[in-house]
Design an enzyme around this catalytic site. Structure first.
Site, short mmCIF file in Angstrom:
data_model
loop_
_atom_site.label_atom_id
_atom_site.label_comp_id
_atom_site.label_asym_id
_atom_site.label_seq_id
_atom_site.Cartn_x
_atom_site.Cartn_y
_atom_site.Cartn_z
N ASP A 293 0.85 -1.18 0.00
CA ASP A 293 0.00 0.00 0.00
C ASP A 293 0.89 1.23 0.00
O ASP A 293 2.13 1.13 -0.07
CB ASP A 293 -0.95 -0.01 1.19
CG ASP A 293 -2.31 0.59 0.84
OD1 ASP A 293 -2.36 1.81 0.56
OD2 ASP A 293 -3.30 -0.14 0.81
N HIS B 213 -2.76 3.30 -4.52
CA HIS B 213 -2.19 2.74 -3.28
C HIS B 213 -0.77 2.23 -3.52
O HIS B 213 -0.40 1.15 -3.05
CB HIS B 213 -3.08 1.62 -2.75
CG HIS B 213 -4.38 2.10 -2.17
ND1 HIS B 213 -4.45 2.77 -0.97
CD2 HIS B 213 -5.65 2.02 -2.63
CE1 HIS B 213 -5.72 3.08 -0.72
NE2 HIS B 213 -6.46 2.65 -1.72
N GLU C 226 -9.76 2.89 -5.59
CA GLU C 226 -9.45 4.27 -5.25
C GLU C 226 -8.15 4.77 -5.89
O GLU C 226 -7.17 5.04 -5.21
CB GLU C 226 -9.37 4.40 -3.73
CG GLU C 226 -9.61 5.82 -3.22
CD GLU C 226 -10.85 6.48 -3.79
OE1 GLU C 226 -11.95 5.94 -3.61
OE2 GLU C 226 -10.72 7.54 -4.42
#
Length: 622
Positions: A219, A295, A362
């Site tokens: 991440d 990410h 995202e």
């Protein structure tokens, strides 16, 4: 008043018949006389059951002080003196009058046909306890049930007194899972969990008959998997300078609080192979997640050329110290594709799982909008803007994995811009994405944050530590239904592989905090995905109505979930099991004083309703 231990099983089995086997006659000796586990009990393993036999000796002998002898090692005065004098499986069921008993492990095609490869029958009577699985996994899940029948002390790592016999009332249990994917996500990127903690997690999953560990390895805040061809991924990307404590400073009127210590950690490839092998012995699949194209700031910090260098000075970026979603994403260049192909080549060598999770959630598009290189790629490929660019990126790796016999799975944002053919979806932003994917013929794992995000708070009270997200009580998780009504009873229901409960760790910095957030709610989730649904119907793992013959004496068909009974089973037995395993769970009445985190700012949300998409799976704002 003591209860029969078979009434306290978690998750609840499909059917339980006290006394003789349903439909049997007195010849099976299941006439109410109990099975006794003692110092001369033998363990007779059949083909395909040696792993479960080894596991039983590993956990039960230290906990009970009883050896579980090979069938030919019992005293010569018994009927089980030598391998050649071992009676048939039917003779084991008949038991013996010598005081010596045997646990029999077998697989059986008839059980497989009725209950599936993960289904099992457990029959306890005087002289023998027999576990018959549809396959090796079914035998192992039956052994988990046996451990529960022996009492909470069977979960300790050493016996706490003199070895003593254990008694199991005569009973016949038939059981099988509702879903083939019964998963748990553990985020080791935000806060690293040492290898022993991951192995402990696998033991806890096995104890609850969960069979998928989704390991979130990369991440913005850290890269945890060793890639030998790209050593800077862990050498640089594996540590961040500091960590935000809670969400202070991100909410109006609150001040930031920082842990100024560097935080990091990594798993060597041998560590991960050990984790995978340990999981496989427990019939658990480890699904790795390598997050792309968002990410990814930890990877960009290690290799700046992976970022959008014509928009931002990527060489100045470090591993992100904030929570939420970083704006720094991967560039859509061929060099990035080749880089991650190399990463995935090593990942596939470590993880044999059919599914490989590539995130896809995202991914802010601002840098792509501002990047001349990204815009040129959109024109070159004739794509529909930045959403189409992400779909192209994910589609490339879907084809790449398919060519190697694997399947891509990603968060439900991969639906935007067109879903890659053959890809499966983790539906986290509610149920809508999962419904859309299933209707389009794609497999789905349901994990909506409104129901099964375990980092979310368990109570609205002020004593709840670092309150995040929605209030998700034990009952809320228990009553989660993985199959949306729009799919139930239709041909599309088969695309719901199962469900997954996710534990994100921004505000869970150590094992104690992870325990508190995870348990007892993971036990409730386990029953949701294993046991028959509340109102009949069927799941992908088999018809829920297979509860065993009706009308047999002592028969108790568990045809649907019952929260009041689940709560009773937790109180009567399962909290004691968790305590014996050393789990620092949340007590029913609220947190212990040492579990509270006064002064640490959270980020609570209101309502359980399905909100519009607004954040990444970890719940950070876009």
């Amino acid at each position: 008043m003591p209860r029969e231990p078979y009434r306290d099983l978690v998750p609840a089995p499909r059917s339980v018949a006290a006394g003789r086997r349903p439909g049997g006659d007195g010849g099976d000796r299941g006439d109410g006389r109990e099975f006794v586990l003692g110092p001369h009990t033998a363990l007779d393993e059949g083909p395909g059951t040696s792993g479960t036999a080894r596991w039983l000796r590993t956990v039960l002998t230290p906990a009970t002080g009883l050896p579980l002898l090979p069938p030919y090692a019992v005293p010569y005065s018994t009927p089980y003196a030598t391998p050649h004098s071992m009676p048939s499986a039917g003779a084991h069921d008949a038991g013996d009058d010598s005081g010596h008993r045997v646990i029999v492990l077998r697989t059986d095609e008839d059980v497989a046909a009725r209950l599936g490869p993960e289904g099992y029958e457990l029959h306890a009577a005087q002289g023998a306890l027999r576990i018959t699985g549809g396959g090796p996994a079914g035998v192992f899940w039956g052994a988990q049930t046996l451990r529960q029948l022996l009492g909470p002390d069977a979960y300790r790592r050493a016996h706490t007194g003199e070895p003593r016999t254990r008694r199991i009332p005569a009973v016949h249990i038939e059981d099988a899972p509702r879903f083939p994917w019964r998963g748990h996500l553990l985020d080791v990127a935000r806060h690293f969990m040492p290898k022993d903690g991951v192995l402990r997690t696998l033991d806890l999953l096995a104890a609850h008959k969960l069979n998928v560990l989704h390991l979130h390895l990369t991440d913005d805040q850290g890269w945890r998997v060793e890639i030998r061809g790209r050593p800077r991924l862990t050498g640089v990307g594996g540590a961040r300078d500091r960590s935000r404590v809670g969400h202070g400073g991100r909410r109006p009127g609150t001040a930031p609080l920082w842990d100024e210590r560097a935080h990091g950690g990594r798993y060597s490839q041998d560590d991960l192979r050990e984790i995978v092998a340990y999981a496989a012995e427990r019939h658990i699949t480890v699904v790795p997640e390598i997050d792309v194209p968002g990410h990814s700031q930890a990877a960009i910090a290690a290799y700046p050329e992976l970022g959008n260098t014509d928009v931002v000075d990527t060489a100045a970026l470090g591993v992100w110290t904030e929570w939420g979603v970083s704006p720094n994403v991967l560039a859509p260049g061929d060099h990035v594709l080749r880089f991650y192909e190399g990463v995935l080549e090593e990942v596939l060598e470590i993880f044999p799982s059919r599914f490989v999770h590539l995130g896809g959630d995202e991914c802010p598009k601002d840098q792509w909008r501002a990047s001349a290189a990204a815009q040129a790629r959109i024109r070159e490929l004739g794509l529909d803007g930045e959403e189409g660019l992400q779909a192209w990126f994910m589609g490339h790796f879907d084809r790449w994995l398919t060519a190697r016999g694997r399947r891509l799975i990603g968060w439900d944002e991969i639906l935007e811009g067109g879903l890659a053919e053959g890809a499966a979806v983790s539906s986290w932003r509610g149920r809508t994405g999962g419904i859309a994917a299933a209707l389009a013929g794609h497999d789905v794992v349901m994990c909506p944050e409104q129901q099964v995000y375990l980092d979310h708070r368990q109570d609205a009270g002020e004593s709840e530590p670092v309150p995040l997200g929605y209030v998700r009580t034990l009952r809320d998780v228990y009553e989660f239904e993985p199959v949306p009504p729009e799919l139930a009873g239709t041909s599309y229901e088969r695309h719901v592989l199962g469900a997954q409960a996710n534990m994100w760790t921004e505000c869970a910095e150590n094992q104690q905090r992870v325990d508190y957030q995870t348990f007892p709610r993971l036990a409730a989730f386990a029953e949701t995905v294993w046991s028959p649904p509340a109102h009949g119907g069927s799941g992908p793992a088999g018809p829920a109505g297979d509860a065993g013959p009706a009308g047999d004496a002592g028969h108790e068909a568990l045809a649907g979930r019952d929260f009041a009974d689940f709560e009773r089973r937790m109180t009567d037995a399962h909290y004691a099991r968790l305590d014996a395993m050393g789990v620092d769970f949340r007590p029913p009445g609220g947190p212990h004083p040492w579990q509270r985190r006064p002064g640490i700012v959270g980020r609570p949300r209101s309502g359980p309703e399905e909100a519009a998409p607004r954040a990444g799976p970890e719940g950070g704002p876009a």
